[in-house]
Design a protein around this motif. Structure first.
Motif, PDB file in Angstrom:
ATOM      1  N   ARG A 106       0.834  -1.201   0.000  1.00 29.13           N
ATOM      2  CA  ARG A 106       0.000   0.000   0.000  1.00 29.13           C
ATOM      3  C   ARG A 106       0.872   1.257   0.000  1.00 29.13           C
ATOM      4  N   THR A 107       0.268   2.390  -0.395  1.00 30.38           N
ATOM      5  CA  THR A 107       0.968   3.675  -0.364  1.00 30.38           C
ATOM      6  C   THR A 107       1.161   4.094   1.088  1.00 30.38           C
ATOM      7  N   ASP A 108       2.401   4.407   1.460  1.00 33.18           N
ATOM      8  CA  ASP A 108       2.641   4.853   2.829  1.00 33.18           C
ATOM      9  C   ASP A 108       2.341   6.336   2.987  1.00 33.18           C
ATOM     10  N   ARG A 109       2.760   7.138   1.992  1.00 38.21           N
ATOM     11  CA  ARG A 109       2.589   8.586   2.130  1.00 38.21           C
ATOM     12  C   ARG A 109       2.565   9.253   0.759  1.00 38.21           C
ATOM     13  N   ALA A 110       1.754  10.287   0.663  1.00 35.70           N
ATOM     14  CA  ALA A 110       1.760  11.134  -0.538  1.00 35.70           C
ATOM     15  C   ALA A 110       2.133  12.539  -0.070  1.00 35.70           C
ATOM     16  N   VAL A 111       3.277  13.031  -0.543  1.00 34.13           N
ATOM     17  CA  VAL A 111       3.729  14.374  -0.174  1.00 34.13           C
ATOM     18  C   VAL A 111       3.339  15.324  -1.295  1.00 34.13           C
ATOM     19  N   SER A 112       2.654  16.404  -0.927  1.00 32.91           N
ATOM     20  CA  SER A 112       2.275  17.400  -1.927  1.00 32.91           C
ATOM     21  C   SER A 112       3.103  18.658  -1.710  1.00 32.91           C
ATOM     22  N   TYR A 113       3.881  19.046  -2.734  1.00 28.50           N
ATOM     23  CA  TYR A 113       4.697  20.257  -2.635  1.00 28.50           C
ATOM     24  C   TYR A 113       3.855  21.467  -3.022  1.00 28.50           C
ATOM     25  N   LEU A 182      -6.124  14.965  -6.713  1.00 35.29           N
ATOM     26  CA  LEU A 182      -5.518  13.810  -6.022  1.00 35.29           C
ATOM     27  C   LEU A 182      -5.112  14.145  -4.593  1.00 35.29           C
ATOM     28  N   LYS A 183      -4.969  15.431  -4.283  1.00 29.49           N
ATOM     29  CA  LYS A 183      -4.653  15.786  -2.893  1.00 29.49           C
ATOM     30  C   LYS A 183      -5.783  15.315  -1.981  1.00 29.49           C
ATOM     31  N   ARG A 184      -7.003  15.590  -2.403  1.00 30.24           N
ATOM     32  CA  ARG A 184      -8.156  15.168  -1.613  1.00 30.24           C
ATOM     33  C   ARG A 184      -8.232  13.629  -1.568  1.00 30.24           C
ATOM     34  N   TYR A 185      -7.933  13.019  -2.700  1.00 26.06           N
ATOM     35  CA  TYR A 185      -7.959  11.544  -2.818  1.00 26.06           C
ATOM     36  C   TYR A 185      -7.092  10.916  -1.718  1.00 26.06           C
ATOM     37  N   TYR A 186      -5.850  11.442  -1.589  1.00 26.81           N
ATOM     38  CA  TYR A 186      -4.936  10.856  -0.602  1.00 26.81           C
ATOM     39  C   TYR A 186      -5.228  11.354   0.811  1.00 26.81           C
ATOM     40  N   GLY A 190      -5.962   9.250   4.374  1.00 26.94           N
ATOM     41  CA  GLY A 190      -5.144   9.497   5.566  1.00 26.94           C
ATOM     42  C   GLY A 190      -3.648   9.453   5.348  1.00 26.94           C
ATOM     43  N   VAL A 191      -3.176   9.631   4.087  1.00 26.13           N
ATOM     44  CA  VAL A 191      -1.729   9.535   3.848  1.00 26.13           C
ATOM     45  C   VAL A 191      -1.123  10.823   3.267  1.00 26.13           C
ATOM     46  N   LEU A 192      -1.930  11.885   3.182  1.00 28.92           N
ATOM     47  CA  LEU A 192      -1.419  13.114   2.550  1.00 28.92           C
ATOM     48  C   LEU A 192      -0.642  13.994   3.541  1.00 28.92           C
ATOM     49  N   THR A 193       0.499  14.508   3.096  1.00 30.78           N
ATOM     50  CA  THR A 193       1.248  15.501   3.860  1.00 30.78           C
ATOM     51  C   THR A 193       1.588  16.648   2.923  1.00 30.78           C
TER      52      THR A 193
END
Ligand code: AP5
Ligand code: MG
Length: 215
Positions: A106-113, A182-186, A190-193
């Motif tokens: 699974r995806t651990d984290r999605a970082v949005s710059y 996709l920010k909202r998606y992640y 619960g994996v968005l930072t």
């Protein structure tokens, strides 16, 4: 760690992905770099995506997904990987989700710059890269030691076709319409930072590592 880097064109995803990949000792997988490599080698896929990329549009989901599926079947991803520029649409994110489930991962984290629009245009228009080794520079923020020439290879630096002023606007529009959701998606998973993309590359790296609990 399976890490996704999100953010508009020019936000610094590629720059950070390279630094993080070295630090975390995992492969950096950039769909943009993979397409550019196909173009440089003159493959059928490269010919297929050439005009789409030059116009600032997105390559169709099925083409992109199948290239990523192939890449994720290689053994070097066993210990984790960093995705840069993928997924870029909700359909790609769903595909990735299902692919990872089928692999028991699974995806651990999605970082949005996060970065202001004006800075993006400056970063893209000032970007130059080495046609031989792929090292990325910026004419003012990260210039080579000798004007216009790669520090490592001595090759004359080039500007990406899609960094020309007329294409940059289309890429930003595509991002807002298709990738920003996709920010909202992640976030919902619960994996968005969110990480500020401003400051020097080393400062952004330090903030990212803190956000990942890896500092
Ligand atoms: P891709 O190659 O992914 O381009 P992009 O998302 O538009 O992002 P960029 O590579 O332009 O920016 P970046 O965030 O990596 O910034 P960088 O670190 O280089 O995609 C290209 C095309 O391929 C797409 O338009 C599409 O056609 C196709 N494609 C790719 N993936 C696809 C997908 N999944 N689905 C469909 N189509 C797809 O930095 C930019 C500049 O800023 C550099 O000069 C750098 O030196 C400088 N810089 C970086 N960080 C800093 C900093 N902290 N301070 C100052 N300068 C900095
Ligand atoms: Mg990039």
């Amino acid at each position: 760690m399976i890490l996704i880097l999100l953010g508009p064109p020019g936000a610094g995803k590629g720059t950070q992905a390279k630094l993080l990949a070295r630090d975390l000792q995992v492969p950096h997988i950039s769909t943009g770099d993979m397409f550019r490599d196909h173009k440089a080698r003159g493959t059928e896929l490269g010919r297929q995506v050439d005009a789409i990329m030059a116009s600032g549009g997105l390559v169709p989901d099925d083409v992109t997904n199948s290239m990523v599926k192939d890449r994720l079947s290689r053994p070097d991803v066993a210990g984790g990987f960093i995705l840069d520029g993928y997924p870029r649409t909700t359909a790609q994110a769903d595909f990735l989700d299902q692919l990872l489930v089928s692999l028991g991962r699974r995806t651990d984290r999605a970082v949005s710059y996060e970065i202001a629009h004006e800075l993006l245009v400056d970063r893209m228009s000032g970007r130059r890269s080495c046609p031989s080794c792929g090292t990325v520079y910026h004419v003012t923020a990260n210039p080579p030691r000798k004007g216009g020439v790669c520090d490592r290879e001595g090759a004359v630096l080039v500007q990406r076709d899609d960094d020309k002023a007329e294409t940059v606007g289309r890429r930003l529009q595509e991002y807002e319409a298709k990738t920003a959701p996709l920010k909202r998606y992640y976030q919902e998973r619960g994996v968005l930072t969110e990480v500020a993309g401003t400051g020097s590359p080393d400062e952004v790296l330090a903030t990212t590592k803190r956000a990942l609990g890896r500092s």
